[in-house]
Design a protein around this motif. Structure first.
Motif, PDB file in Angstrom:
ATOM      1  N   ALA A   1       0.835  -1.204   0.000  1.00  0.00           N
ATOM      2  CA  ALA A   1       0.000   0.000   0.000  1.00  0.00           C
ATOM      3  C   ALA A   1       0.868   1.251   0.000  1.00  0.00           C
ATOM      4  CB  ALA A   1      -0.938  -0.012   1.203  1.00  0.00           C
ATOM      5  N   ALA A   2       1.914   1.253   0.834  1.00  0.00           N
ATOM      6  CA  ALA A   2       2.803   2.411   0.903  1.00  0.00           C
ATOM      7  C   ALA A   2       3.513   2.630  -0.434  1.00  0.00           C
ATOM      8  CB  ALA A   2       3.814   2.226   2.024  1.00  0.00           C
ATOM      9  N   GLN A   3       3.934   1.556  -1.074  1.00  0.00           N
ATOM     10  CA  GLN A   3       4.602   1.676  -2.367  1.00  0.00           C
ATOM     11  C   GLN A   3       3.679   2.272  -3.422  1.00  0.00           C
ATOM     12  OE1 GLN A   3       5.781  -2.410  -2.852  1.00  0.00           O
ATOM     13  NE2 GLN A   3       7.919  -1.944  -2.348  1.00  0.00           N
ATOM     14  N   ALA A   4       2.377   2.065  -3.260  1.00  0.00           N
ATOM     15  CA  ALA A   4       1.397   2.588  -4.219  1.00  0.00           C
ATOM     16  C   ALA A   4       0.938   3.994  -3.857  1.00  0.00           C
ATOM     17  CB  ALA A   4       0.200   1.652  -4.298  1.00  0.00           C
ATOM     18  N   GLY A   5       1.483   4.568  -2.780  1.00  0.00           N
ATOM     19  CA  GLY A   5       1.191   5.950  -2.465  1.00  0.00           C
ATOM     20  C   GLY A   5       0.248   6.188  -1.304  1.00  0.00           C
ATOM     21  N   ILE A   6      -0.146   5.138  -0.593  1.00  0.00           N
ATOM     22  CA  ILE A   6      -1.014   5.325   0.575  1.00  0.00           C
ATOM     23  C   ILE A   6      -0.166   5.940   1.696  1.00  0.00           C
ATOM     24  CG2 ILE A   6      -2.465   4.204   2.317  1.00  0.00           C
ATOM     25  CD1 ILE A   6      -3.650   4.167  -0.536  1.00  0.00           C
ATOM     26  N   LYS A   7      -0.632   7.071   2.222  1.00  0.00           N
ATOM     27  CA  LYS A   7       0.093   7.745   3.297  1.00  0.00           C
ATOM     28  C   LYS A   7       0.062   6.886   4.560  1.00  0.00           C
ATOM     29  CE  LYS A   7      -1.268  12.269   1.637  1.00  0.00           C
ATOM     30  NZ  LYS A   7      -2.142  13.422   1.886  1.00  0.00           N
ATOM     31  N   TYR A   8       1.160   6.946   5.316  1.00  0.00           N
ATOM     32  CA  TYR A   8       1.245   6.177   6.551  1.00  0.00           C
ATOM     33  C   TYR A   8       0.083   6.507   7.475  1.00  0.00           C
ATOM     34  CZ  TYR A   8       2.863   4.324  10.966  1.00  0.00           C
ATOM     35  OH  TYR A   8       2.937   3.641  12.153  1.00  0.00           O
ATOM     36  N   SER A   9      -0.286   7.777   7.552  1.00  0.00           N
ATOM     37  CA  SER A   9      -1.361   8.193   8.455  1.00  0.00           C
ATOM     38  C   SER A   9      -2.727   7.641   8.050  1.00  0.00           C
ATOM     39  CB  SER A   9      -1.433   9.725   8.524  1.00  0.00           C
ATOM     40  OG  SER A   9      -1.687  10.263   7.236  1.00  0.00           O
ATOM     41  N   GLU A  10      -2.844   7.200   6.803  1.00  0.00           N
ATOM     42  CA  GLU A  10      -4.107   6.650   6.307  1.00  0.00           C
ATOM     43  C   GLU A  10      -4.048   5.143   6.113  1.00  0.00           C
ATOM     44  OE1 GLU A  10      -4.372   8.984   2.715  1.00  0.00           O
ATOM     45  OE2 GLU A  10      -5.646  10.469   3.697  1.00  0.00           O
ATOM     46  N   SER A  11      -2.895   4.562   6.383  1.00  0.00           N
ATOM     47  CA  SER A  11      -2.682   3.150   6.052  1.00  0.00           C
ATOM     48  C   SER A  11      -3.567   2.195   6.844  1.00  0.00           C
ATOM     49  CB  SER A  11      -1.211   2.771   6.213  1.00  0.00           C
ATOM     50  OG  SER A  11      -0.803   2.941   7.555  1.00  0.00           O
ATOM     51  N   LEU A  12      -3.803   2.473   8.120  1.00  0.00           N
ATOM     52  CA  LEU A  12      -4.635   1.563   8.915  1.00  0.00           C
ATOM     53  C   LEU A  12      -6.073   1.567   8.421  1.00  0.00           C
ATOM     54  CD1 LEU A  12      -3.277   2.024  12.550  1.00  0.00           C
ATOM     55  CD2 LEU A  12      -2.916   0.109  10.977  1.00  0.00           C
ATOM     56  N   GLU A  13      -6.600   2.745   8.111  1.00  0.00           N
ATOM     57  CA  GLU A  13      -7.960   2.830   7.573  1.00  0.00           C
ATOM     58  C   GLU A  13      -8.045   2.108   6.234  1.00  0.00           C
ATOM     59  OE1 GLU A  13     -11.185   6.163   5.977  1.00  0.00           O
ATOM     60  OE2 GLU A  13      -9.347   6.838   6.958  1.00  0.00           O
ATOM     61  N   PHE A  14      -7.036   2.338   5.383  1.00  0.00           N
ATOM     62  CA  PHE A  14      -7.026   1.684   4.073  1.00  0.00           C
ATOM     63  C   PHE A  14      -6.951   0.170   4.227  1.00  0.00           C
ATOM     64  CE2 PHE A  14      -4.679  -0.363   0.682  1.00  0.00           C
ATOM     65  CZ  PHE A  14      -5.498  -0.081  -0.393  1.00  0.00           C
ATOM     66  N   MET A  15      -6.030  -0.309   5.054  1.00  0.00           N
ATOM     67  CA  MET A  15      -5.852  -1.757   5.210  1.00  0.00           C
ATOM     68  C   MET A  15      -7.093  -2.412   5.814  1.00  0.00           C
ATOM     69  SD  MET A  15      -3.113  -2.505   3.723  1.00  0.00           S
ATOM     70  CE  MET A  15      -3.143  -4.227   4.155  1.00  0.00           C
ATOM     71  N   GLY A  16      -7.780  -1.709   6.699  1.00  0.00           N
ATOM     72  CA  GLY A  16      -9.026  -2.246   7.252  1.00  0.00           C
ATOM     73  C   GLY A  16     -10.068  -2.456   6.171  1.00  0.00           C
ATOM     74  N   ASN A  17     -10.174  -1.481   5.263  1.00  0.00           N
ATOM     75  CA  ASN A  17     -11.123  -1.614   4.151  1.00  0.00           C
ATOM     76  C   ASN A  17     -10.686  -2.678   3.149  1.00  0.00           C
ATOM     77  OD1 ASN A  17     -13.333   0.245   4.593  1.00  0.00           O
ATOM     78  ND2 ASN A  17     -11.819   1.869   4.424  1.00  0.00           N
ATOM     79  N   ALA A  18      -9.389  -2.737   2.873  1.00  0.00           N
ATOM     80  CA  ALA A  18      -8.878  -3.754   1.953  1.00  0.00           C
ATOM     81  C   ALA A  18      -9.128  -5.150   2.521  1.00  0.00           C
ATOM     82  CB  ALA A  18      -7.383  -3.537   1.702  1.00  0.00           C
ATOM     83  N   GLU A  19      -8.941  -5.284   3.822  1.00  0.00           N
ATOM     84  CA  GLU A  19      -9.173  -6.580   4.465  1.00  0.00           C
ATOM     85  C   GLU A  19     -10.644  -6.983   4.369  1.00  0.00           C
ATOM     86  OE1 GLU A  19      -7.991  -8.892   8.571  1.00  0.00           O
ATOM     87  OE2 GLU A  19      -8.261  -6.722   8.642  1.00  0.00           O
ATOM     88  N   LYS A  20     -11.558  -6.028   4.518  1.00  0.00           N
ATOM     89  CA  LYS A  20     -12.990  -6.323   4.395  1.00  0.00           C
ATOM     90  C   LYS A  20     -13.303  -6.913   3.025  1.00  0.00           C
ATOM     91  CE  LYS A  20     -14.647  -2.762   7.553  1.00  0.00           C
ATOM     92  NZ  LYS A  20     -15.332  -1.463   7.661  1.00  0.00           N
ATOM     93  N   LEU A  21     -12.753  -6.300   1.972  1.00  0.00           N
ATOM     94  CA  LEU A  21     -13.003  -6.802   0.614  1.00  0.00           C
ATOM     95  C   LEU A  21     -12.369  -8.179   0.426  1.00  0.00           C
ATOM     96  CD1 LEU A  21     -14.201  -6.337  -2.206  1.00  0.00           C
ATOM     97  CD2 LEU A  21     -12.064  -5.164  -2.815  1.00  0.00           C
ATOM     98  N   ALA A  22     -11.161  -8.350   0.927  1.00  0.00           N
ATOM     99  CA  ALA A  22     -10.477  -9.641   0.788  1.00  0.00           C
ATOM    100  C   ALA A  22     -11.250 -10.750   1.499  1.00  0.00           C
ATOM    101  CB  ALA A  22      -9.053  -9.544   1.331  1.00  0.00           C
TER     102      ALA A  22
END
Length: 194
Positions: free
Chosen positions: A2-23
């Motif tokens: 996610a970080a390599q694709a440009g997701i900011k560290y401060s937003e990474s937990l929110e993003f990963m939570g949503n990505a995990e829901k879809l997975a």
């Protein structure tokens, strides 16, 4: 990833939570899901606040068509950039892939076919451009953006009357023709519902 694709560290937990829901919802690989979401976000300019919407679009697409999040994640990069830059909405892109997979194509082939249709619409061969003009159609990037993808496909269906011979003149590359034929005719009703 996610970080390599440009997701900011401060937003990474929110993003990963949503990505995990879809997975989890689709029994998909988390890394592939992250690739799918970040690639789509980067292509379309979506933000972290849009991830739930993306999840809904992708999950709905898997319910409507016959593809998985893993399959989308492995192949979506082939088409998402050209679709976004051509004015094809993510909803239309997902609906077209769902339609083609529901009609029997595997996900990679469906994505290739949709890419070929979009490419023909924005940069037709001389033969296809002439055939389109003869039918009162304009195949160009500006027309696709103005008409929308579903609007263009509807106009093509009307102009050709569903004739396979006329469609073959417009989409003279086999993958594009396969995609266009599947998105028009009886496939158009499915595509519009999707």
């Amino acid at each position: 990833t996610a970080a390599q694709a440009g997701i900011k560290y401060s937003e990474s937990l929110e993003f990963m939570g949503n990505a995990e829901k879809l997975a989890v919802a689709n029994n998909a690989n988390l890394n592939t899901t992250v690739d799918l979401l970040t690639g789509t976000m980067n292509a379309y300019g979506y933000k972290i606040s849009d991830v739930s919407k993306l999840n809904d679009i992708f999950f709905s697409s898997t319910l409507i068509g016959k593809q998985t999040i893993d399959e989308l994640g492995q192949s979506m990069g082939q088409v998402v950039g050209i679709a976004a830059n051509s004015g094809v909405s993510l909803e239309e892109l997902s609906a077209s892939i769902a339609t083609l997979t529901a009609k029997g194509m595997n996900t990679a082939d469906a994505i290739t076919a949709v890419k070929a249709v979009i490419t023909t619409l924005i940069s037709p061969s001389d033969e296809a451009a002439k055939a389109a003009q003869n039918l009162g159609l304009n195949f160009s990037a500006s027309s696709l953006k103005a008409e929308t993808f579903s609007g263009m496909m509807s106009k093509i269906m009307t102009a050709t009357g569903g004739s396979t011979d006329k469609m073959a003149l417009l989409f003279n590359e086999v993958r594009a023709m396969n995609g266009a034929l599947s998105l028009t005719g009886d496939g158009m009703t499915f595509f519009n519902k999707a």
